[in-house]
Write a protein that holds these residues in place. Structure first.
Motif, PDB file in Angstrom:
ATOM      1  N   GLY A 105       0.597  -1.645   0.138  1.00 48.41           N
ATOM      2  CA  GLY A 105      -0.110  -0.086   0.280  1.00 48.41           C
ATOM      3  C   GLY A 105       0.512   1.354  -0.022  1.00 48.41           C
ATOM      4  O   GLY A 105       1.741   1.200   0.129  1.00 48.41           O
ATOM      5  N   GLU A 106       0.055   2.300  -0.353  1.00 47.20           N
ATOM      6  CA  GLU A 106       0.777   3.414   0.132  1.00 47.20           C
ATOM      7  C   GLU A 106       0.279   4.627   0.812  1.00 47.20           C
ATOM      8  O   GLU A 106      -0.698   4.634   0.900  1.00 47.20           O
ATOM      9  CB  GLU A 106       0.401   4.721  -1.747  1.00 47.20           C
ATOM     10  N   ASP A 108       0.112   7.891   2.559  1.00 47.36           N
ATOM     11  CA  ASP A 108       0.000   9.161   3.120  1.00 47.36           C
ATOM     12  C   ASP A 108       0.019  10.424   3.402  1.00 47.36           C
ATOM     13  O   ASP A 108      -1.547   9.511   4.227  1.00 47.36           O
ATOM     14  CB  ASP A 108      -0.831   9.313   1.231  1.00 47.36           C
ATOM     15  N   THR A 112      -1.772   4.559   5.496  1.00 47.24           N
ATOM     16  CA  THR A 112      -1.512   3.120   4.547  1.00 47.24           C
ATOM     17  C   THR A 112      -2.988   3.553   4.707  1.00 47.24           C
ATOM     18  O   THR A 112      -3.395   2.388   4.812  1.00 47.24           O
ATOM     19  CB  THR A 112      -0.204   2.237   5.077  1.00 47.24           C
ATOM     20  N   LEU A 114      -4.390   2.858   0.710  1.00 44.27           N
ATOM     21  CA  LEU A 114      -4.773   2.324  -0.569  1.00 44.27           C
ATOM     22  C   LEU A 114      -3.460   1.533  -1.902  1.00 44.27           C
ATOM     23  O   LEU A 114      -2.157   1.655  -0.990  1.00 44.27           O
ATOM     24  CB  LEU A 114      -5.146   3.790  -1.826  1.00 44.27           C
ATOM     25  N   ILE A 115      -4.212   0.580  -2.181  1.00 39.63           N
ATOM     26  CA  ILE A 115      -3.039   0.401  -2.945  1.00 39.63           C
ATOM     27  C   ILE A 115      -2.922   0.435  -4.926  1.00 39.63           C
ATOM     28  O   ILE A 115      -4.703   0.536  -5.044  1.00 39.63           O
ATOM     29  CB  ILE A 115      -4.002  -1.791  -2.843  1.00 39.63           C
ATOM     30  N   ARG A 116      -2.209   0.937  -5.230  1.00 40.56           N
ATOM     31  CA  ARG A 116      -2.050   1.741  -7.234  1.00 40.56           C
ATOM     32  C   ARG A 116      -1.634   0.374  -8.008  1.00 40.56           C
ATOM     33  O   ARG A 116      -0.914  -0.632  -7.104  1.00 40.56           O
ATOM     34  CB  ARG A 116      -0.941   2.380  -6.976  1.00 40.56           C
ATOM     35  N   LEU A 117      -2.601   0.364  -8.637  1.00 38.57           N
ATOM     36  CA  LEU A 117      -2.866  -1.047  -9.501  1.00 38.57           C
ATOM     37  C   LEU A 117      -2.815  -0.156 -10.780  1.00 38.57           C
ATOM     38  O   LEU A 117      -3.679   0.364 -11.303  1.00 38.57           O
ATOM     39  CB  LEU A 117      -4.169  -1.574  -9.272  1.00 38.57           C
ATOM     40  N   PRO A 119      -3.413   3.034 -12.930  1.00 42.97           N
ATOM     41  CA  PRO A 119      -4.321   4.159 -12.952  1.00 42.97           C
ATOM     42  C   PRO A 119      -5.272   3.954 -12.003  1.00 42.97           C
ATOM     43  O   PRO A 119      -5.376   5.295 -11.764  1.00 42.97           O
ATOM     44  CB  PRO A 119      -4.820   4.224 -14.104  1.00 42.97           C
ATOM     45  N   SER A 121      -6.886   2.619  -7.885  1.00 41.56           N
ATOM     46  CA  SER A 121      -6.800   3.036  -6.870  1.00 41.56           C
ATOM     47  C   SER A 121      -7.046   2.466  -6.298  1.00 41.56           C
ATOM     48  O   SER A 121      -8.195   2.557  -6.172  1.00 41.56           O
ATOM     49  CB  SER A 121      -6.099   4.101  -5.868  1.00 41.56           C
ATOM     50  N   ASN A 360     -13.278   4.903  -5.366  1.00 43.64           N
ATOM     51  CA  ASN A 360     -13.627   3.610  -4.056  1.00 43.64           C
ATOM     52  C   ASN A 360     -14.821   4.389  -4.076  1.00 43.64           C
ATOM     53  O   ASN A 360     -15.658   3.441  -4.193  1.00 43.64           O
ATOM     54  CB  ASN A 360     -12.910   4.020  -3.625  1.00 43.64           C
TER      55      ASN A 360
END
Length: 381
Positions: A105-106, A108, A112, A114-117, A119, A121, A360
């Protein structure tokens, strides 16, 4: 004779359903379109500051909305009974995502979530909401008396709360943890939970909050203690924990009864952090005033009523609990968001359904509305 039989079959179909609740479609459309307009207004200066263009948040939110309508249309046609068969798989996938966010996960602003996939998230906390709704509805629908048993009915739900609530709080994301646990508790109540458990849960929750306030500094909960007590007097730490709430209250106060006018907010001019997200209601109050907020809340109340109507007329116990859980999720998030923005509870960072910026939350709610529409198609008119 054959024409009479065909005519009777069509008549029977109209009596047993086949058509979605059109009022829900209209209300959701109103909220989504209004959300796009307010996201553009609230993010105007932030978008220029971040990207050099005032339209970046508007463009993305419009794309999210378009995808959301396709999701809602698909779910309205997807037989709700299949969700029951997929409930355990969806729950397992949700837990895997909640664990994966700590690995890939990222982070911010210290969280933590979200998971970026590429483009796209994915926020596992948002997925968890619909996952627990489907699973709890499937589990408690197996036997109407299951909820009356502590060992077989209440205890598994408490374990579910601890697992999901604990994993989400570790991100940390208190607002989503509260929402997920609140959804499970609400569905238990709809299923027939005995009042002694409700009262016991209320006392236990109050005791936990009281303990955190009194001894939070000594048990490693200093951050949560500050968040809990900051709302009582946000101006006491106007440049610290209370900054966002103070700016929100200033926006609401500036709006008055009729507001400053659409697009004329002052607080969105880089005063209120992330105005297009969790605190977008403050911008709505500043630009459209108390009248605008009340009109928005009336639309929410109508949507909650229509969802509850579908719940009451659901054809079976699973669909009743499914619609009940979705209704609880919608009502709970509206109440929590309004409470946070007006400093009636600690700031927890929870999205305003269909209005706040982001894909989301919007997709989860529109998928949920599609499920309700599918149940309404199957309900006897």
């Amino acid at each position: 004779m054959r024409q009479d039989r065909i005519r009777n079959e069509k008549l029977n179909k109209s009596k047993t359903g086949g058509y979605s609740d059109f009022a829900i479609v209209i209300l959701v459309t109103i909220l989504v379109i209004f959300g796009i307009v307010m996201v553009f207004s609230a993010s105007y200066y932030k978008s220029i500051n971040d990207t050099g263009s005032p339209f970046s948040f508007l463009t993305r939110q419009a794309i999210y909305a378009a995808i959301g309508f396709f999701i809602m249309a698909f779910c309205s046609r997807f037989n709700y009974k299949y969700w029951k068969m997929l409930s355990l798989f969806i729950l397992t996938a949700s837990i895997i995502l909640l664990l994966a966010v700590f690995v890939i996960g990222e982070t911010d602003s210290g969280a933590t979530r979200l998971i970026r996939l590429g483009p796209i998230s994915v926020m596992p906390g948002e997925v968890a909401k619909i996952a627990v709704i489907i699973f709890v509805a499937a589990y408690l629908s197996t036997d109407s008396k299951l909820i009356l048993s502590f060992k077989s009915g209440v205890l598994p739900m408490l374990v579910l709360m601890v697992v999901f609530g604990g994993l989400i709080i570790m991100q940390p994301n208190l607002s989503t943890a509260i929402t997920v646990c609140g959804i499970i508790a609400g569905m238990m109540f709809i299923a027939g939970l005995q009042w002694r458990y409700v009262i016991g849960a209320g006392l236990a929750g109050s005791a936990a909050v009281g303990f955190l306030i009194m001894f939070g500094d000594k048990v490693g909960g200093a951050h949560w203690k500050k968040r809990i007590i900051s709302f009582t007097d946000p101006f006491a730490d106007a440049l610290g924990e209370g900054f966002q709430v103070v700016q929100s209250l200033l926006a609401l106060g500036s709006g008055g009864l009729f507001g400053l006018g659409l697009g004329k907010s002052i607080q969105k001019n880089l005063y209120l952090p992330e105005p297009q997200n969790d605190f977008i209601l403050a911008i709505i109050g500043e630009e459209l005033g108390l009248v605008g907020i009340m009109a928005l809340l009336i639309v929410y109340l109508l949507l909650i009523w229509r969802c509850f109507h579908v719940c009451l007329n659901a054809p079976d116990r699973f669909s009743m609990l499914l619609c009940g859980g979705i209704t609880v999720m919608l009502a709970l998030q509206v109440i929590l968001n309004v409470a946070v923005v007006t400093s009636s509870m600690p700031p927890t960072g929870i999205a305003l359904p269909f209005i706040s910026y982001g894909g989301n939350s919007l997709w989860i709610f529109m998928a949920s509305m599609g499920m309700v529409l599918n149940v309404s198609r199957s309900s006897r008119k």
